[in-house]
Design an enzyme around this catalytic site. Sequence first.
Site, PDB file in Angstrom:
ATOM      1  N   GLY A 236      94.731  48.513 -50.222  1.00 52.71           N
ATOM      2  CA  GLY A 236      95.387  49.450 -51.010  1.00 52.71           C
ATOM      3  C   GLY A 236      95.459  49.297 -52.575  1.00 52.71           C
ATOM      4  CB  SER A 237      97.309  50.525 -55.507  1.00 53.47           C
ATOM      5  OG  SER A 237      98.502  49.647 -55.208  1.00 53.47           O
ATOM      6  N   GLY A 241      98.565  45.020 -54.145  1.00 52.23           N
ATOM      7  CA  GLY A 241      97.826  43.631 -53.910  1.00 52.23           C
ATOM      8  C   GLY A 241      98.516  42.686 -54.729  1.00 52.23           C
ATOM      9  CD  GLU A 258      88.995  47.346 -49.090  1.00 56.22           C
ATOM     10  OE1 GLU A 258      88.756  47.975 -50.282  1.00 56.22           O
ATOM     11  OE2 GLU A 258      88.864  47.877 -48.214  1.00 56.22           O
ATOM     12  CB  CYS A 292      88.695  51.412 -51.816  1.00 61.55           C
ATOM     13  SG  CYS A 292      88.010  51.032 -50.421  1.00 61.55           S
TER      14      CYS A 292
HETATM   15  C1  UN1 Z   1      88.108  52.186 -48.081  1.00 60.56           C
HETATM   16  O1  UN1 Z   1      87.943  53.212 -48.847  1.00 60.56           O
HETATM   17  O2  UN1 Z   1      89.060  51.514 -48.168  1.00 60.56           O
HETATM   18  O3  UN1 Z   1      82.061  51.960 -47.255  1.00 60.56           O
HETATM   19  C2  UN1 Z   1      87.060  51.675 -47.041  1.00 60.56           C
HETATM   20  C3  UN1 Z   1      82.855  52.876 -47.099  1.00 60.56           C
HETATM   21  C4  UN1 Z   1      83.611  52.908 -45.994  1.00 60.56           C
HETATM   22  C5  UN1 Z   1      85.023  52.273 -45.729  1.00 60.56           C
HETATM   23  C6  UN1 Z   1      85.814  52.445 -47.041  1.00 60.56           C
HETATM   24  N1  UN1 Z   1      82.750  52.256 -44.901  1.00 60.56           N
HETATM   25  O4  UN1 Z   1      82.910  53.929 -47.906  1.00 60.56           O
END
Ligand code: UN1
Length: 505
Positions: A236-237, A241, A258, A292
């Site tokens: 998440g953000s 985190g 993450e 992300c």
């Molecule tokens: C995410 O956005 O938290 O690499 C995961 C990627 C995807 C996973 C993203 N396999 O864009």
Amino acid sequence: MVDYLSNNEENYSVSTGCYSWKASGASKDIVSPVDGAILGSVKLSTEDDYNKVVIKAKEAFPYWSSLTAPERGDIVRQFGDELRNDKNELGKLVSYEMGKSLQEGLGEVQEMIDICDFAVGLSRQLYGLQMHSERPNHRMFEQWHSLGVVGIISAFNFPVAVWAWNAAISWVCGNVCIWKPSEKTPFSAIACQEIFKRVLKKNGLPEGISNVIIGDALIGKLIASDHNINLVSATGSTQMGKSVAQKVAGRLGKSILELGGNNAIIVTQQADLNQAIPAIVFGAVGTAGQRCTSTRRLIVHNEILPDLVVKLENAYAQLRIGNPLSENSHMGPLIDHEAVSLYEKTIDTALREGGELIFGGSKIEGEDYGSGCYVKPTLIRANKTMSIVTKETFAPILFVIGYDDFNEAIQIQNNVPQGLSSSIFTLNLRESELFLSQKGSDCGIANVNIGTSGAEIGGAFGGEKETGGGRESGSDAWKAYMRRQTCTINYSTEMPLAQGIKFKF
Ligand code: UN1
């Protein structure tokens, strides 16, 4: 999709916030960002509900961890098979609840299937090393044991895949899981739980191996502070985190974080633009810029910048924005109206800081869009000193920044607080090797002639700095889900001490 919801009502009341227990908190309507329709409502869980889930999970752990790893792998294999059967329905549900294109919804389920396959193989490869002891006739080695209960906190943008990365690996490692999905996408989580429940039932296994608890930030805080949770894996953000990290560290617990990314693609004079353009557009616009790993910054050599911008404008003009379930649409809506406001605010700030709007820049309204949360993919010419380019906004906004010198490009790429994903487009070996070298990208993921998003499950996934430092998914990320034990066996008739210490009496 409708099938899932009605099945759930039969087997599992949709209004329960957690598996096997009636949640007793407030009701929350779940609104699809696609058309503003109410998908259903869920009751949020309270602290009491949470405590019951923890008891159930802890009860299941001794039995689950007593199975052999390949036996556990076989259960994960069966889960992967169920997902293969249900791929279309689950993909559609993810797409409708979260708003990503159907192609990406299906891709997300494929990512779950892939991690199941990976975990099945892993279940026969949880290797420990053997070392040479300094003492004669001694054997020294390390082995890996199950941890216990893994708490998984996941975000709305990947409502199912990120859970699967954590759950599939946790399960083969002998752990049980408690999953707190985003309360914006609970039905996708309930559907996953239903599918896994079928496998558990078929094999006569305890339900507590997999638990879903739907709730707000309170549940996240409980997971982070609870000494019963042996590992917290949170996505998440950065703000979320930091709060989780402090709580887990306060009890000397383990965490995998993450968090935010601010991913850039460097395009050098020697890039193949036929490859670069589609990668840039998918990176910036895929999942409406809510990955992300989404591409947020484009760092382009000033000599090719005007030409690249024209090509990007052409590509952006061809994008179709609309109902993500329609195969026609490249991009669906943002998750909610709050996200639309953040998108607008970021654009305002960028323009105030001296940015120049190249494309897009506003939300999309009109009859066809109902009360969905649609925005135009946006290109902004920016410069490296603007503070807004150092921030992550979950929206399809791409900042285009020029550079003159290759080292300057690397410096711009690294000069943000986040460190998740990065790419370079070049056919020049020196440039690509420098980008991958110690002096190059400081991110957890560094790609050459590939965009920043769409990582495969086989690699370890995660990043540095404010991204949190955790690694999930493939490679040897599994080691964070187990406890390491170093063992030394003396099979001599003597009692020698290490470091040559003499201790005679
Ligand atoms: C995410 O956005 O938290 O690499 C995961 C990627 C995807 C996973 C993203 N396999 O864009």
